[in-house]
Design a protein around this motif. Sequence first.
Motif, PDB file in Angstrom:
ATOM      1  N   LEU A 181       0.846  -1.185   0.000  1.00  0.00           N
ATOM      2  CA  LEU A 181       0.000   0.000   0.000  1.00  0.00           C
ATOM      3  C   LEU A 181       0.887   1.243   0.000  1.00  0.00           C
ATOM      4  CD1 LEU A 181      -2.709  -0.950   2.664  1.00  0.00           C
ATOM      5  CD2 LEU A 181      -3.031  -0.806   0.180  1.00  0.00           C
ATOM      6  N   PRO A 182       0.422   2.349  -0.564  1.00  0.00           N
ATOM      7  CA  PRO A 182       1.206   3.584  -0.491  1.00  0.00           C
ATOM      8  C   PRO A 182       1.206   4.143   0.925  1.00  0.00           C
ATOM      9  CG  PRO A 182      -0.952   4.026  -1.419  1.00  0.00           C
ATOM     10  CD  PRO A 182      -0.856   2.532  -1.283  1.00  0.00           C
ATOM     11  N   THR A 183       2.281   4.819   1.279  1.00  0.00           N
ATOM     12  CA  THR A 183       2.253   5.572   2.528  1.00  0.00           C
ATOM     13  C   THR A 183       1.317   6.756   2.340  1.00  0.00           C
ATOM     14  OG1 THR A 183       4.053   7.097   1.972  1.00  0.00           O
ATOM     15  CG2 THR A 183       4.663   4.958   2.958  1.00  0.00           C
ATOM     16  N   GLU A 184       0.899   7.330   3.446  1.00  0.00           N
ATOM     17  CA  GLU A 184       0.002   8.480   3.352  1.00  0.00           C
ATOM     18  C   GLU A 184       0.680   9.652   2.639  1.00  0.00           C
ATOM     19  OE1 GLU A 184      -3.100  10.909   6.246  1.00  0.00           O
ATOM     20  OE2 GLU A 184      -1.488   9.727   7.154  1.00  0.00           O
ATOM     21  N   ALA A 185       1.972   9.832   2.889  1.00  0.00           N
ATOM     22  CA  ALA A 185       2.711  10.911   2.233  1.00  0.00           C
ATOM     23  C   ALA A 185       2.848  10.655   0.737  1.00  0.00           C
ATOM     24  CB  ALA A 185       4.087  11.069   2.876  1.00  0.00           C
ATOM     25  N   GLU A 186       3.143   9.413   0.356  1.00  0.00           N
ATOM     26  CA  GLU A 186       3.210   9.069  -1.063  1.00  0.00           C
ATOM     27  C   GLU A 186       1.868   9.313  -1.734  1.00  0.00           C
ATOM     28  OE1 GLU A 186       6.537   5.466  -1.140  1.00  0.00           O
ATOM     29  OE2 GLU A 186       4.426   5.007  -0.760  1.00  0.00           O
TER      30      GLU A 186
ATOM     31  N   VAL B  44     -13.839   5.676  -4.811  1.00  0.00           N
ATOM     32  CA  VAL B  44     -13.784   5.040  -3.489  1.00  0.00           C
ATOM     33  C   VAL B  44     -12.598   5.593  -2.703  1.00  0.00           C
ATOM     34  CG1 VAL B  44     -14.941   2.881  -4.092  1.00  0.00           C
ATOM     35  CG2 VAL B  44     -12.459   3.073  -4.415  1.00  0.00           C
ATOM     36  N   TRP B  45     -12.753   5.647  -1.386  1.00  0.00           N
ATOM     37  CA  TRP B  45     -11.624   5.927  -0.514  1.00  0.00           C
ATOM     38  C   TRP B  45     -10.549   4.856  -0.734  1.00  0.00           C
ATOM     39  CZ3 TRP B  45     -11.135  10.061   2.861  1.00  0.00           C
ATOM     40  CH2 TRP B  45     -12.304  10.761   3.213  1.00  0.00           C
ATOM     41  N   GLU B  46      -9.297   5.196  -0.443  1.00  0.00           N
ATOM     42  CA  GLU B  46      -8.193   4.275  -0.678  1.00  0.00           C
ATOM     43  C   GLU B  46      -7.350   4.101   0.592  1.00  0.00           C
ATOM     44  OE1 GLU B  46      -6.018   5.678  -4.073  1.00  0.00           O
ATOM     45  OE2 GLU B  46      -7.826   5.903  -5.296  1.00  0.00           O
ATOM     46  N   TRP B  47      -7.157   2.851   0.983  1.00  0.00           N
ATOM     47  CA  TRP B  47      -6.344   2.545   2.163  1.00  0.00           C
ATOM     48  C   TRP B  47      -4.886   2.955   1.940  1.00  0.00           C
ATOM     49  CZ3 TRP B  47      -8.402   1.442   6.671  1.00  0.00           C
ATOM     50  CH2 TRP B  47      -9.588   0.725   6.761  1.00  0.00           C
ATOM     51  N   CYS B  48      -4.243   3.386   3.010  1.00  0.00           N
ATOM     52  CA  CYS B  48      -2.808   3.655   3.025  1.00  0.00           C
ATOM     53  C   CYS B  48      -2.124   2.726   4.019  1.00  0.00           C
ATOM     54  CB  CYS B  48      -2.523   5.107   3.393  1.00  0.00           C
ATOM     55  SG  CYS B  48      -3.093   6.300   2.151  1.00  0.00           S
ATOM     56  N   ALA B  49      -0.804   2.692   3.973  1.00  0.00           N
ATOM     57  CA  ALA B  49      -0.042   1.806   4.850  1.00  0.00           C
ATOM     58  C   ALA B  49      -0.032   2.295   6.296  1.00  0.00           C
ATOM     59  CB  ALA B  49       1.396   1.674   4.341  1.00  0.00           C
ATOM     60  N   ASP B  50      -0.179   3.604   6.507  1.00  0.00           N
ATOM     61  CA  ASP B  50       0.043   4.199   7.817  1.00  0.00           C
ATOM     62  C   ASP B  50      -1.011   3.823   8.855  1.00  0.00           C
ATOM     63  OD1 ASP B  50       1.885   7.078   7.183  1.00  0.00           O
ATOM     64  OD2 ASP B  50       1.054   5.854   5.580  1.00  0.00           O
TER      65      ASP B  50
END
Length: 308
Positions: free
Chosen positions: A161-166, A239-245
């Motif tokens: 998953l992407p980080t929130e910053a990415e 859709v909303w997208e999950w992040c790694a954080d």
Amino acid sequence: MKSYGKCLFVLIYSFAIIISVVNHETIADSIESKGALEQQLPQNSKKLPQWTEPLTGITFIQIPKGCFYMGSDSGSVNEKPRHRVCIDSFWMAAHEVTNRQFQIFKSCPDSNLFTSKSYNTRSYNTMLLTLNDQPALHVSWNDAMAFIKCLNNQGNGVFRLPTEAEWEYAARAGTTSEWFWGDNAEDACQYANVFDEIGKERGTFPWQNYPCFDRSPVTSPVGSYLPNAFGLYDMLGNVWEWCADSYQKDAYAHHSVNNPICNTGDTLRVFRGGSWNNAPAIGRCASRSRNTPDFSSLYLGFRIVRED
């Protein structure tokens, strides 16, 4: 003449709403049949390297390294402070993971994705959410991680998953405005599947809508709208997208400058981007939300990153 013009406008407006709502499946099928996933990238992103994962067909775009200002000092408290962040180059999926792609791993031995869920009966007010190229939804953070584990086992790369910053860096694509297309909410329907005039007319939700028509009362096939400057589709809306954080309300106060990630906070996980039913204030580049890793809903999906 003025009265006649007003009546004609109301008639056309009402007809457009009826057609959009009743024939959603026809509209979505039409978009899908025209190859929404094969749209050309915008001119300023055509030079960015691309790579397609052979099993799923997910196309990734190499996002160039750079620095940007993350968050918003005028938004919610969890979007503050606005701060400078630098991101290394990474590969972001051009689209959200679709129903077809998600179900490739239905029989994956390392996954419990389908043990307690029926993905072929999802609908909202009789409108299907299960077309092949609509984004996969009702996907929890745990489900997304299980999908990624199965994909990693194929040996075609390492995915996450992407980080929130990415995610925010990729969504903004060099912009500093509220949305990646600018600061005008009425322009949203060219770029995103959002809570629009159709949703308002139907009275589905009580909050403010975007003042435009996006042609889709629920989720749309990915890639149905214009991409951002990096060539990424549906970074806002759909859709909303999950992040790694993991989520912390004050995470930004503790961010490092380079490639920050929050993995020491609450057990809640972050998701970004808003969805097809959110008000303009929620679907901004800086807006953050969160829930437990086992939470799922018809507003929530994901996209993935490939590591170099």
